[in-house]
Motif scaffolding. Structure first.
Motif, PDB file in Angstrom:
ATOM      1  N   ILE A 118      -2.732  19.529  20.463  1.00 15.59           N
ATOM      2  CA  ILE A 118      -2.391  20.147  21.738  1.00 15.59           C
ATOM      3  C   ILE A 118      -0.991  20.757  21.692  1.00 15.59           C
ATOM      4  N   THR A 119      -0.796  21.748  22.555  1.00 16.94           N
ATOM      5  CA  THR A 119       0.496  22.407  22.701  1.00 16.94           C
ATOM      6  C   THR A 119       1.439  21.500  23.495  1.00 16.94           C
ATOM      7  N   PRO A 120       2.728  21.819  23.553  1.00 18.64           N
ATOM      8  CA  PRO A 120       3.645  21.031  24.395  1.00 18.64           C
ATOM      9  C   PRO A 120       3.215  21.054  25.861  1.00 18.64           C
ATOM     10  N   PHE A 121       3.411  19.948  26.540  1.00 20.72           N
ATOM     11  CA  PHE A 121       3.082  19.875  27.965  1.00 20.72           C
ATOM     12  C   PHE A 121       4.121  20.628  28.784  1.00 20.72           C
ATOM     13  N   GLN A 122       3.633  21.240  29.875  1.00 19.91           N
ATOM     14  CA  GLN A 122       4.487  21.925  30.836  1.00 19.91           C
ATOM     15  C   GLN A 122       4.208  21.365  32.228  1.00 19.91           C
ATOM     16  N   THR A 123       5.166  21.509  33.110  1.00 22.74           N
ATOM     17  CA  THR A 123       5.006  21.006  34.473  1.00 22.74           C
ATOM     18  C   THR A 123       3.797  21.646  35.139  1.00 22.74           C
ATOM     19  N   PHE A 124       2.967  20.823  35.748  1.00 23.74           N
ATOM     20  CA  PHE A 124       1.737  21.312  36.382  1.00 23.74           C
ATOM     21  C   PHE A 124       2.080  22.154  37.610  1.00 23.74           C
TER      22      PHE A 124
END
Length: 210
Positions: A118-124
């Protein structure tokens, strides 16, 4: 960061055209399976080793959501989810075909090492904001998948309600929400890249595991 990931839930056949391309019936309720947390690795431009002796390995690009608090009935998805990313649900398709016929669990086809980059998480930003843009997967620079969650059979709210009610959800759980049509085989040397609204978020080069 990919630390503190607990349960990895996945939704099967959540796009009508994907179900049809594999000759599967469209489900009337979310079809949930799981991957081990050890299958989750960063999609960071490096080589990714996948099984080379078990038949075709198929890519399935998906939106991934991360749960930020304990699920309670009536909670909205915008409150429950704290981050999003995009990932590839790698599948040993030949293995899956055999175990489906036998009625066996999908773990052997879906849960192998490196099966969930998975790619880096970003704020939803909220579910509505994610409807505004498409995500894409390219293979060697050629687009092979394009998806938008507006085309999901079961919405993000449907998914979290179903998983939360039947299995429970809490901080650190992630959900692969399903893949659009266009899945296909990945070969050693292929470069796979995920993008959101044309912006690259992560890539990998496939390498045959020894």
């Amino acid at each position: 960061m990919l630390t503190n990931i607990r349960n990895v839930y996945c939704v099967g056949r959540n796009y009508k055209l994907h179900a049809e391309e594999l000759g599967n019936a469209v489900p009337d309720e979310p079809m949930i399976f799981m991957k081990p947390s050890h299958a989750v690795v960063p999609l960071n431009g490096e080589y990714l080793e996948l099984p080379a002796s078990k038949g075709e390995v198929h890519y399935e690009a998906e939106l991934v959501i991360r749960i930020g608090q304990d699920y309670k009935p009536g909670v909205g998805v915008d409150e429950l989810v704290d981050a999003y990313a995009f990932g590839i649900d790698f599948t040993l398709r030949d293995v899956q075909t055999v175990i489906k016929k036998k009625g066996h669990p999908w773990t052997a086809a879906k849960g192998f090492k490196n099966a969930a980059p998975i790619t880096p998480f970003q704020t939803f930003p909220g579910a509505a904001a994610l409807l505004e843009k498409d995500f894409t997967l390219t293979k060697n620079g050629v687009q092979v998948q394009r998806g938008n969650i507006v085309n999901m059979i079961f919405s993000l709210q449907d998914i979290v309600d179903y998983v939360g009610h039947h299995y429970g959800l809490g901080p650190g759980d992630i959900i692969f929400t399903g893949t659009p049509e266009g899945v296909g085989a990945a070969q050693p040397g292929d470069v796979l890249e995920l993008a959101w609204a044309g912006e690259s978020l992560g890539a990998c080069t496939i390498k045959a595991a020894e």
